[in-house]
Design a protein around this motif. Sequence first.
Motif, short mmCIF file in Angstrom:
data_model
loop_
_atom_site.label_atom_id
_atom_site.label_comp_id
_atom_site.label_asym_id
_atom_site.label_seq_id
_atom_site.Cartn_x
_atom_site.Cartn_y
_atom_site.Cartn_z
N ALA A 143 -0.25 8.85 -4.89
CA ALA A 143 -0.55 8.96 -3.44
C ALA A 143 0.71 9.80 -2.77
CB ALA A 143 -0.31 7.42 -2.79
N LYS A 144 1.82 10.01 -3.44
CA LYS A 144 2.85 10.71 -2.68
C LYS A 144 3.23 12.11 -3.52
CE LYS A 144 3.54 7.46 0.19
NZ LYS A 144 3.52 7.58 1.88
N GLY A 146 0.82 -1.02 0.19
CA GLY A 146 0.04 0.01 -0.03
C GLY A 146 0.99 1.27 -0.03
N ALA A 147 0.50 2.22 -0.57
CA ALA A 147 1.12 3.53 -0.71
C ALA A 147 1.23 4.06 0.52
CB ALA A 147 0.40 4.67 -1.55
N ASP A 148 0.37 3.80 1.79
CA ASP A 148 0.65 4.36 3.02
C ASP A 148 1.73 3.85 3.74
OD1 ASP A 148 -1.52 5.90 2.37
OD2 ASP A 148 -3.12 4.75 3.47
N ASP A 149 2.27 2.45 3.13
CA ASP A 149 3.26 1.77 4.08
C ASP A 149 4.52 2.26 3.44
OD1 ASP A 149 1.59 0.37 5.35
OD2 ASP A 149 1.38 -1.03 3.52
N ASP A 157 6.87 9.24 2.93
CA ASP A 157 6.83 10.19 1.75
C ASP A 157 8.34 10.48 1.29
OD1 ASP A 157 4.21 10.40 2.44
OD2 ASP A 157 4.29 12.20 3.79
#
Length: 287
Positions: A79-80, A34-37, A40
Amino acid sequence: MLLIDSIYPLLYCKTYRCNFPDTVLTECDIRKIGADDIPDFDILTAGFPCQSFSVCGNRKGFADERGNLFFEIMRIADAKKPKIIFLENVANLTEHDNGKTFNRIHNELSDRDYYIRYLIADACNYGIPQHRTRTYIVAFKNYDMCNGFRFPDEQPLKKHIFDIIDRSVKADDNFYLPENSVQYQKMNVAITDENQIYRFSDYGIQKSKDGISFTLKANMGTWYNRVPIIKDDFGIRTITPQECLALQGFPKSFDFPDIPIKSMYKQCGNTVAVPLVNSIAKQISNE
């Protein structure tokens, strides 16, 4: 952080850890993370698999599962929202499917408000004695940064194959072709200029020109007879994995861990021309 897709052998990770022990390495399928993992970051760098676009591959493009990994890059970018995206792929990327593939890549980046610069460059025009033509794409969120960016200038070639490969040093015996072998007999006849590098190809024996190596390919790790061959002071032999790294511009400190030699050769053919990528990275850092 480096994310390794599961399509690549895990031995690549072993080599990376050997040379960059202090870098965080996430060894997984990028499609399953997942992008949240992912922390940044400001710059996204990627070299999505080239076989789908290369003239040496099946050229299925985005119809190939490997080619579709480009959209994983876009998923992470969504996402980032990195300030810069730096991509590398084969030269044929711009020509694939009559330019439609490259237009799609351009549009995907443009639709995300990135401004794009790209360069098709041969490594031998940047000080590396190897013909290795690749497409480099640098995309910026900021228009002024893009407008001010310049790819590095070409450099005169000061070193040739045997300024990098030392023929006076004997390699391990297993690299030499047995004198009673068919391969030795054919190559012994073919080597008319000892300052060039040779290899067996689908069209017979290929010879380099002007002391510049032909492109090192990943198939060196699949078919051992595709590893380039030289004549040194001790016989006729294949070049070593370390010499392949040198022809890619890697520093002498870079080395392989204890992995099969076929994987070493494959990794050498799948990597990038380090000085050229480093020069582009420096130009990016100036923005």
